[in-house]
Structure formats: structure tokens, C-alpha cells
Design an enzyme around this catalytic site. Structure first.
Site, PDB file in Angstrom:
ATOM      1  CE  LYS A 191       1.847   9.701  15.020  1.00 40.23           C
ATOM      2  NZ  LYS A 191       0.906   9.322  16.116  1.00 40.23           N
TER       3      LYS A 191
ATOM      4  CE  LYS B  50      -2.365  -1.190  -7.771  1.00 39.96           C
ATOM      5  NZ  LYS B  50      -3.422  -2.022  -7.164  1.00 39.96           N
TER       6      LYS B  50
ATOM      7  CG  ASP C  56      -4.289   2.197  -7.080  1.00 41.02           C
ATOM      8  OD1 ASP C  56      -3.205   2.616  -6.645  1.00 41.02           O
ATOM      9  OD2 ASP C  56      -4.621   0.990  -7.021  1.00 41.02           O
TER      10      ASP C  56
END
Length: 370
Positions: free
Chosen positions: A63, A238, A234
Site C-alpha cells: 500500500k 522449487k 509450488d
């Protein structure tokens, strides 16, 4: 130089020779779990009397962002960041750090954001080193993988990413060391998902797989949608990184994922529907686990690289296999090479955790500032 079996509970910062009163100017994007822990470790570990100073010039979350040329005081960095009125715009953040042109600058990306990884070339071209646990860049196209290394070399800066795989475990470091020694990897096996490791370390067929998965989700061991762990993507990213570090020129599409659940479970329209589908498959998985146990074996979801072929699949392994004895969410890699051909190099230990990951990132920051 290497231990055949290396079990690590924690990796402290690698000892690196740094000249007296060395200054590192650091920019951090991603102030979540790992980023916050990294700033806390820097604040706790370095004092005014240390021969090295890490001055945090900029911090950004999704933000807002904050900059201070004198260094952001780390005793209240969260307050300064949240009170900042400068919105986080990635282009502005990159322009700011490249425009400052400070010596010994290190850009630290503790996000998992693809857009941030896409800007690495701009950072390296500005003679700024990069340290990151974000695996998006190294698991992208092979062309980009090589381009980043070329840019770092051409601009005399570092691109360090030891925490991409295994958090604080020296998997990438070990593969790079073998390569520097002129050795060649002939066979690589690894379990690189803490979630899948926990599930199959726990599952023996006596309790249904779906119940163990629900327990793991309740403990926070899985993603909010557990299919994000079970689909193997995932772990495949890796494993792709490790395969590339081992010298294999592979793309993500070359990684074969043999899922142990049918596609219909992954195509469910909700998590509740997914669990309904999984319950129908429980008996099959229990039979696999029971058969393995009767043969003095256990089930493991393993990535395997041999003869240039990379496959992720569910396997039953016996007591003579290095992956037989695992606990909790441990990650493990077994590396065979022309030198280590009879007995593999085995690296085993916790493959997740903010403190461990942050410590390894900090080690790379010190290395990059040299």
C-alpha cells in the site's frame, strides 16, 4: 569440504569477510512475515560498534512506501511505514532507488510477486545487487534465468537467492559449490513442500488422508485452499530451480507432475466440494499406505531428476532410503554426483519458517554488500 549428511535446525548468518566500517544501503519491498522478521533481526543483531552497518533507506508494502536517506530507525519502522502518505507504486519505488545511486546498494524482495520479479533487470542495470526469497524469477523462462545472471555479472553486482528453496537449508549453495569444484550432478531427489512432507510423515493408512489434511489445515500447515499444496506446482517451481542450479536446462513445462489425486478433485468448485471428492479417494490412498507399511516402507511425494528428466510423484521408500526418516515439515535433498557417487550428499531440516528464512536472507545481504 562437505558433510554427507547435513541436518540443520537453524542457519545463522554465513561468516563473510567485510572491510572495516562497511556500509550497506538496503531497500526492502515486502514487509510481511519474512520482511518484518528481517528488519527485526537487523535491528537486534547490529550495533554501532559493528564493523558493518546496514542502513535501511526504503521500505514498501503493498500500500505505501517510506524513504529516509539517513536510514529508517528500525525501532519504529512499522509506525513510519503505516503513517506514510506516499502510495506504493512499483515504478516510483524502482525509480527512487535507481535515482539515488548510493554505493553498496542492495534491493531485497521479500514478496512472492511476479511484477516485482519482472523489474529485476532494471535494478541490476542500475548497479544494485538483489537478494530475494521470491522464487518467481528463477522459476520463470530459462532465457530470463540466464539473462539475470548475465546482467549481474556485467554490472558487477550480486544476484543472491539462497532462500528460494528450503528456507535456511544450503541446497542451492551446495549445488553451486559442486559446480564450482568442477563436479557434475548425476541424480537429484528432493522433498521441497513442508505441507506434503507433513502429510506423508503423518499418514500411514490408519486414519484417512482427508482427516489428516483437515488437521494440517487447522494447524495452519496448508494454504487456505489446500489444493494449492496438493497440486505440486509450488514444489515443482522449487525443484526446477534446483535442477537448473544442478546444470539442467529445463523449463517449467519439462517438470512432470504425477498427482496422487484425480483431476476432478482439483476441479471442484469449492473447498467443501474438494473434500467430498477426496473422501471418495481415501480408501485408495489408505490401501497404498497400508501396502507400503506391510513392506516396511513409507509414502513420500518426491521430486526426482535423472538423465535430464524431472518427475514429481508419490513413491514408497524403504529404510535404506534417506527419505525414510523424516519428521514434521522437514525438507530434504539427496544429491549424487561424479564425486559423491556411492554415498549422496543429504541436506535435511526445516524447510520453512520466517526466522530461518530471514536469517538466510540477511546472510545474503551481507554477502551482497561486500
Amino acid at each position: 569440504m562437505m558433510f554427507r549428511i547435513l541436518t540443520l535446525l537453524f542457519v545463522s548468518c554465513i561468516s563473510i569477510a567485510i572491510s572495516a566500517e562497511q556500509m550497506i544501503n538496503m531497500y526492502l519491498i515486502g514487509a510481511g512475515g519474512v520482511g518484518s522478521e528481517l528488519l527485526n533481526q537487523i535491528h537486534q543483531k547490529f550495533t554501532a560498534n559493528d564493523p558493518i552497518e546496514i542502513k535501511v533507506i526504503g521500505i514498501a508494502n503493498s500500500k505505501v512506501m517510506v524513504f529516509n536517506l539517513d536510514g529508517i530507525p528500525l525501532n519504529n519502522w512499522k509506525e513510519q511505514l503505516t503513517q506514510s502518505s506516499e502510495p506504493m507504486i512499483l515504478q516510483n519505488f524502482i525509480d527512487k532507488i535507481t535515482g539515488l545511486n548510493l554505493p553498496h546498494s542492495v534491493f531485497v524482495d521479500c514478496t512472492s510477486n511476479q511484477q516485482v520479479a519482472n523489474r529485476y533487470p532494471d535494478v541490476l542495470k542500475a548497479h544494485i545487487s538483489i537478494v530475494t526469497p521470491n522464487k518467481k524469477a528463477n522459476s520463470g523462462s530459462l532465457t530470463d534465468y540466464y539473462a539475470l545472471r548475465s546482467l549481474a555479472k556485467e554490472n558487477h553486482v550480486h544476484f543472491l537467492y539462497d532462500a528460494n528453496v528450503g528456507a535456511g537449508l544450503p541446497m542451492i549453495y551446495t549445488l553451486q559449490s559442486l559446480k564450482r569444484c568442477g563436479d557434475s550432478v548425476t541424480h537429484l531427489e528432493a522433498i521441497l513442500s513442508g505441507t506434503l512432507s507433513y502429510l506423508f510423515n503423518t499418514f500411514d493408512g490408519s486414519v484417512s488422508f482427508s482427516e489428516i489434511l483437515k488437521e494440517a489445515q487447522h494447524k495452519g500447515y496448508t494454504e487456505p485452499d489446500p489444493r494449492d499444496d496438493l497440486n505440486g506446482l509450488d514444489m515443482a517451481r522449487k525443484f526446477l530451480i534446483l535442477a537448473r542450479e544442478a546444470g539442467m536446462e529445463l523449463e517449467m513445462s519439462d517438470i512432470i507432475i504425477q498427482r496422487f489425486l484425480p483431476d476432478t478433485c482439483f476441479e471442484a468448485t469449492s473447498i467443501a466440494e474438494f473434500y467430498e471428492c477426496l473422501a471418495q479417494y481415501d480408501a485408495h490412498l489408505s490401501n497404498l499406505a497400508t501396502n507400503a507399511r506391510q513392506n516396511n516402507q513409507v509414502l513420500r511425494f518426491i521430486g526426482s531428476l535423472e538423465n535430464g528428466k524431472a518427475v514429481l510423484s508419490l513413491k514408497a521408500v524403504g529404510q535404506d532410503h534417506p527419505f525414510y526418516q523424516l519428521s514434521d515439515t522437514d525438507n530434504i535433498a539427496s544429491i549424487r554426483s561424479t564425486i559423491y557417487c556411492d554415498n549422496p550428499v543429504v541436506i535435511k531440516g526445516p524447510g520453512a519458517g520466517t526466522a530461518i528464512t530471514a536469517a538466510h536472507v540477511l546472510s545474503n545481504i551481507i554477502q551482497a554488500g561486500d
